[in-house]
Design a protein around this motif. Structure first.
Motif, short mmCIF file in Angstrom:
data_model
loop_
_atom_site.label_atom_id
_atom_site.label_comp_id
_atom_site.label_asym_id
_atom_site.label_seq_id
_atom_site.Cartn_x
_atom_site.Cartn_y
_atom_site.Cartn_z
N ALA A 208 -25.44 -27.76 22.35
CA ALA A 208 -24.11 -27.59 22.93
C ALA A 208 -23.96 -26.14 23.38
N SER A 209 -23.29 -25.94 24.52
CA SER A 209 -23.11 -24.56 24.97
C SER A 209 -21.97 -23.91 24.19
N ALA A 210 -21.88 -22.60 24.32
CA ALA A 210 -20.91 -21.86 23.49
C ALA A 210 -19.47 -22.16 23.86
N ASP A 211 -19.23 -22.57 25.09
CA ASP A 211 -17.84 -22.76 25.53
C ASP A 211 -17.47 -24.24 25.69
N GLU A 212 -17.78 -25.01 24.65
CA GLU A 212 -17.45 -26.43 24.70
C GLU A 212 -16.02 -26.69 24.23
N GLY A 213 -15.34 -25.68 23.74
CA GLY A 213 -13.95 -25.85 23.34
C GLY A 213 -13.76 -26.31 21.91
N ASP B 195 -25.25 -30.35 18.23
CA ASP B 195 -26.55 -29.75 18.54
C ASP B 195 -27.69 -30.67 18.11
N ALA B 196 -27.53 -31.28 16.94
CA ALA B 196 -28.57 -32.19 16.44
C ALA B 196 -28.68 -33.42 17.36
N VAL B 197 -27.53 -33.94 17.78
CA VAL B 197 -27.54 -35.11 18.68
C VAL B 197 -28.28 -34.78 19.97
N LEU B 198 -28.00 -33.59 20.49
CA LEU B 198 -28.59 -33.22 21.79
C LEU B 198 -30.03 -32.72 21.66
N GLY B 199 -30.33 -32.10 20.52
CA GLY B 199 -31.59 -31.36 20.47
C GLY B 199 -32.63 -31.83 19.49
N ASN B 200 -32.35 -32.85 18.68
CA ASN B 200 -33.38 -33.18 17.68
C ASN B 200 -34.36 -34.24 18.18
N THR C 275 -20.23 -38.68 11.87
CA THR C 275 -20.62 -39.69 12.87
C THR C 275 -21.78 -39.18 13.71
N LEU C 276 -21.66 -37.93 14.15
CA LEU C 276 -22.73 -37.36 15.00
C LEU C 276 -24.04 -37.25 14.21
N ALA C 277 -23.93 -36.83 12.94
CA ALA C 277 -25.15 -36.70 12.12
C ALA C 277 -25.82 -38.06 11.96
#
Lengths: 97, 378
Positions: free
Chosen positions: A32-37, A48-53, B158-160
């Motif tokens: 996730a980027s730093a400015d995701e809100g 981050d794990a969802v996107l990067g693992n 949920t994400l994990a």
């Protein structure tokens, strides 16, 4: 009996699509980027794990699709060449190349 | 700063991220359908079917990613709603608290300047009311933040759970990749399981050794990265002979007589680095303060055997033939030992040849390797 039904242009297009998909996969963000809100908490790290693992799996898949894309493009073009050569052979009275 | 402020964050941005995730998930799902359809529709032959079989795994992975991203988008949407509500509540509570605080200050100022006892008692009662308002505002703020924390924990769980699926990378790869790309410092890596930890001990005196060790591990195990980039990394260049370190690592573990000793990539690098540091020690200089300073030394240029072009006639031919034979003997010897030591050692040797790229020895090495491969194939 061997059955062949091929749309060479379609196979070439398939190859191009696979190459494009491989490129898209490789370009997906890995975190996730730093400015995701997000407010401070556990969610950004979990995202981050969802996107990067699955980076390795993603890289392997992108490589595989790119290689198959190349194969399909070459095969499609080969079908076109064979068809053209065969047609030419017949139109020249069966003398071949 | 009072601590009672509007909760930070931007629900609109979170919704935007959720939208992008959902769109990517849908796109990947569409790609999966496309692959399933296209690989057979346009290419109905034995070659087409063989091609389709090679594609088999891709739709499964794409389906998993599509599901992962789609469900993550839903979780983020719910998070954004909760964040929005918590922000409204906390903003309102923060405003009410600040107003009550201002009122208390004003009442106390007024009370201090009022001599009338009745008036003072009235002001005391008013101040207590404002204090009660302030406490209620703080409780509301606490409720808002607690509500958000619960939502945050629910979303993270949920994400994990979504991230724990069939496409997840192994933890070794995951941590190695993080170490290689973002952390790269011993202090941070000390706390994580690092499969290449054996690399770090002997080289830990050299800044960047850990990074280099992890990079080499990833290169050998997963074939990611570039030998050249690794070779110009601080750790290997500090030993002034990156290629030498790798080559010594490739040789390590194979005695002249007796069985080959199984070594990890880390142990090979350690042994290689020790050997180079032993033979090429002066990479460390002492500063005026007496502290050791690590100086980055330039990589040595390609080491050519002296070109015998200035010699003429038979002497030149003999010299050239002699040098070629010596180079070939050395290459064959390295290759033989590395082959004995296994694929990992061969990767080290290949890396050393890559770092020596462009030299005559490397060109010859490639020929020899191709010949060897040819013999193996037949």
């Amino acid at each position: 009996m061997t059955r062949i039904a091929v749309d060479p242009a379609g196979v070439v297009l398939l190859g191009k699509q696979l190459t494009a998909i491989a490129g898209d996969l490789a370009a997906l963000p890995g975190q996730a980027s730093a400015d995701e809100g997000f407010a401070p908490g556990q969610t950004p790290g979990a995202l981050d794990a969802v996107l990067g693992n699955w980076l390795y799996r993603r890289g392997q898949l992108a490589k595989q699709l790119a290689a198959l894309g190349d194969l399909a493009r070459v095969a499609g073009q080969a079908y076109v060449v064979v068809e053209q050569d065969t047609t030419e052979a017949f139109t020249r009275g069966g003398r071949g190349r | 700063m009072t601590g009672f402020e509007t909760l930070p964050g931007d629900p609109e941005l979170v919704l935007e991220t959720a939208g992008q995730l959902a769109a990517t998930g849908e796109q990947l799902g569409g790609v999966r359908d496309l692959l399933l359809r296209l690989s057979t529709a346009e290419w109905d032959s034995s070659a087409g079917r063989a091609f389709g079989r090679r594609l088999d795994a891709a739709p499964l992975v794409l389906a998993a990613v599509s599901r992962r991203y789609g469900e993550a988008a839903l979780a983020l949407r719910a998070y954004a709603v909760e964040l929005d509500a918590a922000q409204r509540l906390s903003r309102d509570a923060a405003w009410r608290r600040a107003s009550a605080l201002d009122a208390i200050v004003a009442v106390e100022r007024q009370r201090a300047s009022t001599p009338d006892e009745v008036q003072r008692r009235h002001l005391d009662a008013l101040r207590d009311e404002h204090r009660a308002s302030m406490v209620r505002a703080e409780q509301s703020w606490g409720t808002a933040t607690t509500r958000f924390m619960v939502a945050d924990a629910r979303c993270a769980a949920t994400l994990a759970a979504l991230a724990d699926d069939e496409i997840e990378d192994s933890w070794q790869y995951h941590w190695s990749h993080i170490a290689s790309t973002s952390l790269g410092t011993a202090s941070v890596l000390g706390g994580v399981p690092n499969p290449w930890y054996g690399i770090t001990a002997p080289l830990s005196v050299v800044a960047g050794a850990l990074q280099t060790g992890v990079d080499i591990g990833i290169k050998i195990v997963y074939d990611e990265g570039s030998w050249k980039e690794i070779g110009v990394g601080l750790a290997l260049s500090a030993t002034a002979a990156g290629a030498g370190v790798l080559k010594a690592g490739a040789r390590a573990g194979a005695p002249f007589i007796g069985p080959v000793r199984g070594l990890t990539a880390g142990e090979r690098l350690s042994i290689g680095a020790r050997e180079r540091l032993w033979t090429n020690p002066p990479w460390r200089i002492r500063s005026a303060s007496g502290q050791d300073v690590v100086r980055r030394l330039p990589l040595p240029g390609p080491r050519h055997a002296a070109e015998p072009t200035s010699l003429g006639g038979r002497a030149a031919q003999r010299a050239r033939a002699g040098l070629d034979a010596a180079v070939e003997r050395r290459i064959l010897d390295d290759l033989r030992v590395a082959t004995r030591n296994g694929p990992q050692a061969l990767a080290f040797l290949g890396g050393s040849w890559t770092l020596e790229g462009g030299t005559k020895a490397v060109a010859r090495a490639r020929q020899v390797q191709a010949m060897q491969q040819d013999r193996t194939d037949h």
